[in-house]
Design a protein around this motif. Structure first.
Motif, PDB file in Angstrom:
ATOM      1  N   LEU A  53    -141.669  -0.095  32.871  1.00 15.58           N
ATOM      2  CA  LEU A  53    -140.228  -0.010  33.102  1.00 15.58           C
ATOM      3  C   LEU A  53    -139.776  -1.336  33.710  1.00 15.58           C
ATOM      4  CD1 LEU A  53    -137.622   1.741  33.328  1.00 15.58           C
ATOM      5  CD2 LEU A  53    -138.415   2.345  35.621  1.00 15.58           C
ATOM      6  N   HIS A  54    -138.712  -1.921  33.155  1.00 20.76           N
ATOM      7  CA  HIS A  54    -138.234  -3.210  33.653  1.00 20.76           C
ATOM      8  C   HIS A  54    -136.742  -3.373  33.401  1.00 20.76           C
ATOM      9  CE1 HIS A  54    -139.237  -3.993  29.395  1.00 20.76           C
ATOM     10  NE2 HIS A  54    -138.304  -4.938  29.442  1.00 20.76           N
ATOM     11  N   ARG A  55    -136.199  -4.486  33.867  1.00 20.24           N
ATOM     12  CA  ARG A  55    -134.782  -4.838  33.683  1.00 20.24           C
ATOM     13  C   ARG A  55    -134.676  -6.290  33.242  1.00 20.24           C
ATOM     14  NH1 ARG A  55    -130.674  -1.873  35.577  1.00 20.24           N
ATOM     15  NH2 ARG A  55    -131.151  -0.037  36.787  1.00 20.24           N
ATOM     16  N   HIS A  56    -133.490  -6.611  32.706  1.00 17.61           N
ATOM     17  CA  HIS A  56    -133.145  -7.988  32.375  1.00 17.61           C
ATOM     18  C   HIS A  56    -131.885  -8.338  33.163  1.00 17.61           C
ATOM     19  CE1 HIS A  56    -136.082  -7.962  29.170  1.00 17.61           C
ATOM     20  NE2 HIS A  56    -135.596  -6.805  28.756  1.00 17.61           N
ATOM     21  N   PRO A  57    -131.847  -9.522  33.813  1.00 13.91           N
ATOM     22  CA  PRO A  57    -130.679  -9.891  34.609  1.00 13.91           C
ATOM     23  C   PRO A  57    -129.466 -10.272  33.761  1.00 13.91           C
ATOM     24  CG  PRO A  57    -132.259 -11.676  34.603  1.00 13.91           C
ATOM     25  CD  PRO A  57    -132.904 -10.525  33.889  1.00 13.91           C
ATOM     26  N   LEU A  93    -128.621  -1.634  31.665  1.00 15.89           N
ATOM     27  CA  LEU A  93    -129.460  -0.439  31.773  1.00 15.89           C
ATOM     28  C   LEU A  93    -130.926  -0.830  31.928  1.00 15.89           C
ATOM     29  CD1 LEU A  93    -128.033   1.729  28.840  1.00 15.89           C
ATOM     30  CD2 LEU A  93    -127.762   2.192  31.273  1.00 15.89           C
ATOM     31  N   PRO A  94    -131.740   0.008  32.590  1.00 13.20           N
ATOM     32  CA  PRO A  94    -133.176  -0.271  32.632  1.00 13.20           C
ATOM     33  C   PRO A  94    -133.780  -0.176  31.243  1.00 13.20           C
ATOM     34  CG  PRO A  94    -132.643   1.711  33.926  1.00 13.20           C
ATOM     35  CD  PRO A  94    -131.372   1.198  33.338  1.00 13.20           C
ATOM     36  N   HIS A  95    -134.731  -1.057  30.968  1.00 12.61           N
ATOM     37  CA  HIS A  95    -135.443  -1.046  29.687  1.00 12.61           C
ATOM     38  C   HIS A  95    -136.582  -0.045  29.850  1.00 12.61           C
ATOM     39  CE1 HIS A  95    -136.500  -3.911  26.118  1.00 12.61           C
ATOM     40  NE2 HIS A  95    -136.446  -2.637  25.755  1.00 12.61           N
ATOM     41  N   THR A  96    -136.320   1.193  29.427  1.00 16.05           N
ATOM     42  CA  THR A  96    -137.245   2.303  29.679  1.00 16.05           C
ATOM     43  C   THR A  96    -138.421   2.333  28.717  1.00 16.05           C
ATOM     44  OG1 THR A  96    -135.739   3.708  28.406  1.00 16.05           O
ATOM     45  CG2 THR A  96    -135.540   3.774  30.803  1.00 16.05           C
ATOM     46  N   LEU A  97    -138.289   1.723  27.539  1.00 14.03           N
ATOM     47  CA  LEU A  97    -139.394   1.691  26.583  1.00 14.03           C
ATOM     48  C   LEU A  97    -139.346   0.402  25.776  1.00 14.03           C
ATOM     49  CD1 LEU A  97    -141.758   3.047  24.997  1.00 14.03           C
ATOM     50  CD2 LEU A  97    -140.019   3.924  23.427  1.00 14.03           C
ATOM     51  N   PHE A  98    -140.466  -0.281  25.713  1.00 16.58           N
ATOM     52  CA  PHE A  98    -140.656  -1.368  24.764  1.00 16.58           C
ATOM     53  C   PHE A  98    -142.131  -1.395  24.462  1.00 16.58           C
ATOM     54  CE2 PHE A  98    -141.289  -5.503  22.948  1.00 16.58           C
ATOM     55  CZ  PHE A  98    -140.201  -5.602  22.108  1.00 16.58           C
ATOM     56  N   ARG A  99    -142.491  -1.213  23.179  1.00 14.81           N
ATOM     57  CA  ARG A  99    -143.909  -1.146  22.836  1.00 14.81           C
ATOM     58  C   ARG A  99    -144.184  -1.705  21.464  1.00 14.81           C
ATOM     59  NH1 ARG A  99    -146.313   3.188  19.871  1.00 14.81           N
ATOM     60  NH2 ARG A  99    -144.743   4.403  18.781  1.00 14.81           N
ATOM     61  N   ASN A 100    -145.427  -2.120  21.288  1.00 16.65           N
ATOM     62  CA  ASN A 100    -145.953  -2.529  19.995  1.00 16.65           C
ATOM     63  C   ASN A 100    -146.445  -1.259  19.311  1.00 16.65           C
ATOM     64  OD1 ASN A 100    -147.390  -3.458  17.811  1.00 16.65           O
ATOM     65  ND2 ASN A 100    -148.710  -4.834  18.969  1.00 16.65           N
ATOM     66  N   CYS A 101    -145.865  -0.898  18.181  1.00 16.95           N
ATOM     67  CA  CYS A 101    -146.210   0.336  17.482  1.00 16.95           C
ATOM     68  C   CYS A 101    -147.540   0.271  16.745  1.00 16.95           C
ATOM     69  CB  CYS A 101    -145.104   0.700  16.486  1.00 16.95           C
ATOM     70  SG  CYS A 101    -143.531   1.047  17.279  1.00 16.95           S
ATOM     71  N   ASP A 102    -148.079  -0.918  16.550  1.00 17.84           N
ATOM     72  CA  ASP A 102    -149.308  -1.075  15.775  1.00 17.84           C
ATOM     73  C   ASP A 102    -150.528  -1.084  16.705  1.00 17.84           C
ATOM     74  OD1 ASP A 102    -151.479  -2.011  14.161  1.00 17.84           O
ATOM     75  OD2 ASP A 102    -150.056  -3.006  12.826  1.00 17.84           O
ATOM     76  N   PRO A 103    -151.464  -0.142  16.524  1.00 19.01           N
ATOM     77  CA  PRO A 103    -152.645  -0.097  17.390  1.00 19.01           C
ATOM     78  C   PRO A 103    -153.702  -1.157  17.043  1.00 19.01           C
ATOM     79  CG  PRO A 103    -152.771   1.649  15.766  1.00 19.01           C
ATOM     80  CD  PRO A 103    -151.434   0.966  15.567  1.00 19.01           C
ATOM     81  N   GLU A 104    -153.488  -1.890  15.943  1.00 21.24           N
ATOM     82  CA  GLU A 104    -154.511  -2.850  15.505  1.00 21.24           C
ATOM     83  C   GLU A 104    -154.057  -4.304  15.473  1.00 21.24           C
ATOM     84  OE1 GLU A 104    -156.090  -1.508  11.786  1.00 21.24           O
ATOM     85  OE2 GLU A 104    -156.506   0.498  12.566  1.00 21.24           O
ATOM     86  N   GLY A 118    -135.164 -21.236  36.865  1.00 19.29           N
ATOM     87  CA  GLY A 118    -135.937 -20.676  37.958  1.00 19.29           C
ATOM     88  C   GLY A 118    -135.853 -19.168  38.092  1.00 19.29           C
ATOM     89  N   ARG A 119    -134.989 -18.518  37.338  1.00 22.58           N
ATOM     90  CA  ARG A 119    -134.892 -17.058  37.399  1.00 22.58           C
ATOM     91  C   ARG A 119    -135.748 -16.441  36.290  1.00 22.58           C
ATOM     92  NH1 ARG A 119    -129.486 -14.127  37.812  1.00 22.58           N
ATOM     93  NH2 ARG A 119    -130.953 -12.492  38.307  1.00 22.58           N
ATOM     94  N   ALA A 120    -136.363 -15.316  36.597  1.00 26.31           N
ATOM     95  CA  ALA A 120    -137.175 -14.596  35.609  1.00 26.31           C
ATOM     96  C   ALA A 120    -136.248 -13.765  34.734  1.00 26.31           C
ATOM     97  CB  ALA A 120    -138.172 -13.690  36.316  1.00 26.31           C
ATOM     98  N   TYR A 121    -136.565 -13.703  33.430  1.00 24.75           N
ATOM     99  CA  TYR A 121    -135.775 -12.927  32.479  1.00 24.75           C
ATOM    100  C   TYR A 121    -136.145 -11.456  32.475  1.00 24.75           C
ATOM    101  CZ  TYR A 121    -133.816 -11.339  28.063  1.00 24.75           C
ATOM    102  OH  TYR A 121    -133.137 -10.634  27.107  1.00 24.75           O
ATOM    103  N   THR A 122    -137.376 -11.146  32.801  1.00 25.88           N
ATOM    104  CA  THR A 122    -137.839  -9.763  32.810  1.00 25.88           C
ATOM    105  C   THR A 122    -138.354  -9.461  34.216  1.00 25.88           C
ATOM    106  OG1 THR A 122    -138.497  -9.941  30.506  1.00 25.88           O
ATOM    107  CG2 THR A 122    -139.403  -8.108  31.739  1.00 25.88           C
ATOM    108  N   THR A 123    -137.727  -8.495  34.900  1.00 28.76           N
ATOM    109  CA  THR A 123    -138.113  -8.164  36.263  1.00 28.76           C
ATOM    110  C   THR A 123    -138.465  -6.699  36.387  1.00 28.76           C
ATOM    111  OG1 THR A 123    -135.819  -7.779  36.920  1.00 28.76           O
ATOM    112  CG2 THR A 123    -136.678 -10.001  37.259  1.00 28.76           C
ATOM    113  N   GLU A 124    -139.235  -6.390  37.406  1.00 24.39           N
ATOM    114  CA  GLU A 124    -139.584  -4.995  37.660  1.00 24.39           C
ATOM    115  C   GLU A 124    -138.319  -4.202  37.934  1.00 24.39           C
ATOM    116  OE1 GLU A 124    -142.487  -5.052  40.782  1.00 24.39           O
ATOM    117  OE2 GLU A 124    -143.974  -6.019  39.520  1.00 24.39           O
ATOM    118  N   ALA A 125    -138.292  -2.952  37.495  1.00 23.40           N
ATOM    119  CA  ALA A 125    -137.096  -2.107  37.690  1.00 23.40           C
ATOM    120  C   ALA A 125    -137.011  -1.597  39.107  1.00 23.40           C
ATOM    121  CB  ALA A 125    -137.117  -0.951  36.704  1.00 23.40           C
TER     122      ALA A 125
END
Length: 125
Positions: A53-57, A93-104, A118-125
Motif C-alpha cells: 500500500l502506498h501513495r503518490h504526492p 487516493l491511496p494506491h491500494t493495489l499494483f501488481r505484476n500479473c505474470d508469475p514468470e 529530492g522528493r520521492a514519487y512513491t511513499t508509504e501510505a
C-alpha cells in the motif's frame, strides 16, 4: 537499484518498495519557471511482484512497456493494463493495489511525473 534507494535524491518520507523492484531514472528535465522537474523513470517488477500500500504526492502517468499490470486506488475495482497502455497514478487516493500479473516474467513500465527535486514519487501510505 531498488525503490528504497535514493535515485530521486534524499527522500522526505520513506519510499515504498519491495525486494526485486528496480528503478532507473532515464531523464530529468528542469521545468522553466517552475521549481519542479519532469522525471521519466523505468521501473521493473519481478514476476508476480505486488507493491505494498502506498501513495503518490503528485499525479503521474505510467506507460506499460512489457507485461500486464493490475492497479486500483482507494476502493475502486482493480483494472488490468497491458503493454502499450497507460494509466494515471493518482495523488488523491491511496494506491491500494499494483501488481505484476505474470508469475514468470517481469513487468516493465515508465513512470512520468513532475516533482520537486529530492522528493520521492512513491511513499508509504
Amino acid at each position: 537499484m531498488s525503490m528504497n534507494e535514493s535515485a530521486d535524491g534524499p527522500a522526505k518520507a520513506p519510499q515504498a518498495g519491495f525486494a526485486g523492484v528496480t528503478r532507473k531514472i532515464l531523464e530529468r528535465l528542469a521545468l522553466p519557471g517552475d521549481e519542479r522537474e519532469l522525471v521519466v523513470s523505468e521501473v521493473t517488477y519481478p514476476p508476480g511482484g505486488v507493491a505494498p500500500l502506498h501513495r503518490h504526492p503528485v499525479d503521474g502517468v505510467v506507460f506499460i512497456v512489457e507485461g500486464v499490470a493490475e492497479s486500483a486506488y482507494g476502493d475502486e475495482a482493480p483494472r488490468r493494463y497491458r503493454a502499450g497502455e497507460t494509466l494515471r497514478d493518482r495523488a488523491d487516493l491511496p494506491h491500494t493495489l499494483f501488481r505484476n500479473c505474470d508469475p514468470e516474467r517481469p513487468l516493465r513500465f515508465l513512470a512520468i511525473y513532475a516533482l520537486k527535486p529530492g522528493r520521492a514519487y512513491t511513499t508509504e501510505a
